[in-house]
Design an enzyme around this catalytic site. Structure first.
Site, PDB file in Angstrom:
ATOM      1  N   GLY A 109       0.806  -1.216   0.000  1.00 34.28           N
ATOM      2  CA  GLY A 109       0.000   0.000   0.000  1.00 34.28           C
ATOM      3  C   GLY A 109       0.842   1.270   0.000  1.00 34.28           C
ATOM      4  N   GLU A 112       1.669   1.774  -3.504  1.00 34.23           N
ATOM      5  CA  GLU A 112       0.428   2.181  -4.188  1.00 34.23           C
ATOM      6  C   GLU A 112       0.066   3.632  -3.879  1.00 34.23           C
ATOM      7  OE1 GLU A 112      -1.412  -1.468  -2.626  1.00 34.23           O
ATOM      8  OE2 GLU A 112      -2.247  -1.727  -4.624  1.00 34.23           O
ATOM      9  N   GLU A 132       2.476  -8.259  -1.891  1.00 31.04           N
ATOM     10  CA  GLU A 132       1.258  -8.854  -1.345  1.00 31.04           C
ATOM     11  C   GLU A 132       1.168 -10.353  -1.615  1.00 31.04           C
ATOM     12  OE1 GLU A 132       1.421  -5.903  -2.803  1.00 31.04           O
ATOM     13  OE2 GLU A 132       0.065  -4.491  -1.805  1.00 31.04           O
TER      14      GLU A 132
HETATM   15  C1  HXC Z   1       2.141  -3.914  10.102  1.00 29.35           C
HETATM   16  C2  HXC Z   1       4.403  -3.678   9.939  1.00 29.35           C
HETATM   17  C3  HXC Z   1       4.330  -3.638   8.530  1.00 29.35           C
HETATM   18  C4  HXC Z   1       3.045  -3.733   7.931  1.00 29.35           C
HETATM   19  C5  HXC Z   1       6.382  -3.470   9.117  1.00 29.35           C
HETATM   20  N1  HXC Z   1       5.689  -3.569  10.238  1.00 29.35           N
HETATM   21  N2  HXC Z   1       5.580  -3.511   8.051  1.00 29.35           N
HETATM   22  N3  HXC Z   1       3.308  -3.810  10.706  1.00 29.35           N
HETATM   23  N4  HXC Z   1       1.984  -3.872   8.748  1.00 29.35           N
HETATM   24  N5  HXC Z   1       2.864  -3.683   6.606  1.00 29.35           N
HETATM   25  C6  HXC Z   1       6.194  -3.568  11.617  1.00 29.35           C
HETATM   26  C7  HXC Z   1       6.896  -4.877  11.941  1.00 29.35           C
HETATM   27  O1  HXC Z   1       5.965  -5.858  12.332  1.00 29.35           O
HETATM   28  C8  HXC Z   1       7.773  -4.440  13.097  1.00 29.35           C
HETATM   29  O2  HXC Z   1       6.997  -4.353  14.261  1.00 29.35           O
HETATM   30  C9  HXC Z   1       8.168  -3.026  12.705  1.00 29.35           C
HETATM   31  O3  HXC Z   1       7.189  -2.577  11.766  1.00 29.35           O
HETATM   32  C10 HXC Z   1       9.526  -2.954  12.032  1.00 29.35           C
HETATM   33  O4  HXC Z   1       9.534  -3.885  10.963  1.00 29.35           O
HETATM   34  P1  HXC Z   1      10.673  -4.995  10.765  1.00 29.35           P
HETATM   35  O5  HXC Z   1      10.110  -6.061   9.930  1.00 29.35           O
HETATM   36  O6  HXC Z   1      11.233  -5.395  12.100  1.00 29.35           O
HETATM   37  O7  HXC Z   1      11.769  -4.127   9.999  1.00 29.35           O
HETATM   38  P2  HXC Z   1      12.842  -4.669   8.938  1.00 29.35           P
HETATM   39  O8  HXC Z   1      13.456  -5.936   9.402  1.00 29.35           O
HETATM   40  O9  HXC Z   1      13.727  -3.483   8.670  1.00 29.35           O
HETATM   41  O10 HXC Z   1      12.009  -5.004   7.623  1.00 29.35           O
HETATM   42  C11 HXC Z   1      11.359  -3.970   6.907  1.00 29.35           C
HETATM   43  C12 HXC Z   1      10.351  -4.580   5.894  1.00 29.35           C
HETATM   44  C13 HXC Z   1       9.423  -5.566   6.618  1.00 29.35           C
HETATM   45  C14 HXC Z   1      11.138  -5.302   4.781  1.00 29.35           C
HETATM   46  C15 HXC Z   1       9.582  -3.407   5.278  1.00 29.35           C
HETATM   47  O11 HXC Z   1       8.877  -4.904   7.771  1.00 29.35           O
HETATM   48  C16 HXC Z   1       8.291  -6.058   5.794  1.00 29.35           C
HETATM   49  O12 HXC Z   1       8.462  -6.924   4.940  1.00 29.35           O
HETATM   50  N6  HXC Z   1       7.092  -5.532   6.060  1.00 29.35           N
HETATM   51  C17 HXC Z   1       5.860  -5.979   5.403  1.00 29.35           C
HETATM   52  C18 HXC Z   1       5.811  -5.406   4.010  1.00 29.35           C
HETATM   53  C19 HXC Z   1       4.555  -5.875   3.297  1.00 29.35           C
HETATM   54  O13 HXC Z   1       4.314  -7.066   3.161  1.00 29.35           O
HETATM   55  N7  HXC Z   1       3.775  -4.930   2.839  1.00 29.35           N
HETATM   56  C20 HXC Z   1       2.523  -5.209   2.127  1.00 29.35           C
HETATM   57  C21 HXC Z   1       1.395  -5.282   3.120  1.00 29.35           C
HETATM   58  S1  HXC Z   1      -0.107  -5.706   2.336  1.00 29.35           S
HETATM   59  P3  HXC Z   1       7.560  -4.935  15.678  1.00 29.35           P
HETATM   60  O14 HXC Z   1       6.406  -4.759  16.597  1.00 29.35           O
HETATM   61  O15 HXC Z   1       7.973  -6.333  15.443  1.00 29.35           O
HETATM   62  O16 HXC Z   1       8.717  -4.029  15.978  1.00 29.35           O
HETATM   63  C22 HXC Z   1      -0.600  -4.308   1.588  1.00 29.35           C
HETATM   64  C23 HXC Z   1      -1.870  -4.428   0.792  1.00 29.35           C
HETATM   65  C24 HXC Z   1      -2.396  -3.101   0.345  1.00 29.35           C
HETATM   66  O17 HXC Z   1      -0.021  -3.293   1.653  1.00 29.35           O
HETATM   67  C25 HXC Z   1      -3.572  -3.284  -0.585  1.00 29.35           C
HETATM   68  C26 HXC Z   1      -4.857  -3.564   0.070  1.00 29.35           C
HETATM   69  C27 HXC Z   1      -4.969  -4.945   0.621  1.00 29.35           C
END
Ligand code: HXC
Length: 258
Positions: A109, A112, A132
């Site tokens: 997102g 996006e 995603e």
């Molecule tokens: C909730 C999130 C998050 C997310 C990170 N965090 N991304 N929480 N939703 N999308 C939180 C982690 O849980 C963590 O919390 C803190 O932020 C720091 O993240 P880390 O993973 O520890 O950091 P790092 O190791 O530097 O990795 C960074 C990262 C990774 C590569 C960006 O966080 C990651 O892969 N995040 C998810 C990315 C993702 O899949 N995005 C798409 C989401 S779906 P804690 O509490 O552990 O410290 C989407 C759909 C949109 O966007 C369209 C509609 C459906």
């Protein structure tokens, strides 16, 4: 009281919105998207504002929709609440130029949201992905539609189906972003650009934005017709006459934004 999920400041005719959930890498939840939508509409409705900037932190523009919130939602939850449609698409109502200043992660997102902005300035640290698929989800905030329009089907399929991450240089080469700058210069370059743009005639900016967006939504014939009508309407604008006469008089134009 919890901290505001966004921060808004004004610099002259520029409104800057900073996403502000640093502990979650600016993961986009309802509170943030509601606040972002409200701030965008407030700035869009403010006649003293000519351009809007959306930015994040040095580490993340935004890491996507908040997975912690979404994990247990059901189909009925998202269908009945109008997930995404309800508060993520407010940006489409904004008629003034919106610039994304992106450092660090712009994922899901977050990517996006950047794609929904008019201009994207990327720091060298910026990374773009639609991951995603790793969650068995789908880039459902416009990603499957705006990304192919921005970078073409082949590269969009690669990103959406494999979760491939692009660095800033690749994103620039593919046409996902407008410019890449060193991290230390991201905010100053973006502000300079926003100040420059906000100094131009606002109705002309709005007409250009509306016309360029038509390129995505209309046939060439319809788009050209729309553009021609927008051009003709410029001749009803005091600013257009001022702009052309100022050029001929070799002086700086004074725009009234009318
Ligand atoms: C909730 C999130 C998050 C997310 C990170 N965090 N991304 N929480 N939703 N999308 C939180 C982690 O849980 C963590 O919390 C803190 O932020 C720091 O993240 P880390 O993973 O520890 O950091 P790092 O190791 O530097 O990795 C960074 C990262 C990774 C590569 C960006 O966080 C990651 O892969 N995040 C998810 C990315 C993702 O899949 N995005 C798409 C989401 S779906 P804690 O509490 O552990 O410290 C989407 C759909 C949109 O966007 C369209 C509609 C459906």
């Amino acid at each position: 009281m919890s901290e505001s999920p966004i921060l808004t400041v004004r610099h002259g005719r520029v409104g800057v919105i900073s996403l502000n959930r640093p502990a979650q890498l600016n993961a986009l939840n309802d509170a943030l998207m509601d606040a972002l939508g409200k701030a965008l509409l407030d700035l869009d409705g403010d006649s003293d504002i000519g351009a809007i900037v959306i930015t994040g932190s040095d580490k993340a523009f935004a890491a996507g929709a908040d997975i912690a919130v979404m994990a247990d939602w059901t189909y009925m939850d998202v269908f009945q609440s109008g997930f995404i449609t309800r508060n993520w698409e407010t940006i489409r109502q904004v008629r003034k130029p919106v610039i994304a200043a992106v450092a660090g992660y712009a994922m899901g997102g977050g990517c996006e949201l950047a794609l929904a902005c008019d201009i994207v300035i990327a720091a060298e640290s910026a990374q773009f992905a639609l991951p995603e698929i790793k969650l068995a989800m789908l880039p459902g905030a416009g990603g499957t539609q705006r990304l192919p329009r921005a970078i073409g089907k082949a590269k969009a399929m690669d990103m959406c189906l494999s979760a491939r991450m692009l660095n800033a240089e690749e994103a620039d080469r593919y046409g996902l972003v407008s410019r890449v700058v060193p991290d230390a210069e991201l905010q100053t370059t973006t502000m300079k650009l926003a100040i420059q743009i906000s100094g131009y005639s606002l109705p002309a900016l709005m007409a250009i934005k509306e016309s360029v967006n038509r390129a995505h939504e209309a046939s060439l014939t319809e788009g050209i017709l729309f553009e021609r009508r927008a051009l003709h309407a410029r001749f009803a604008s005091a600013d257009a006459h001022e702009g052309m006469h100022a050029f001929l008089d070799k002086r700086k134009p004074v725009f009234q934004h009318r």
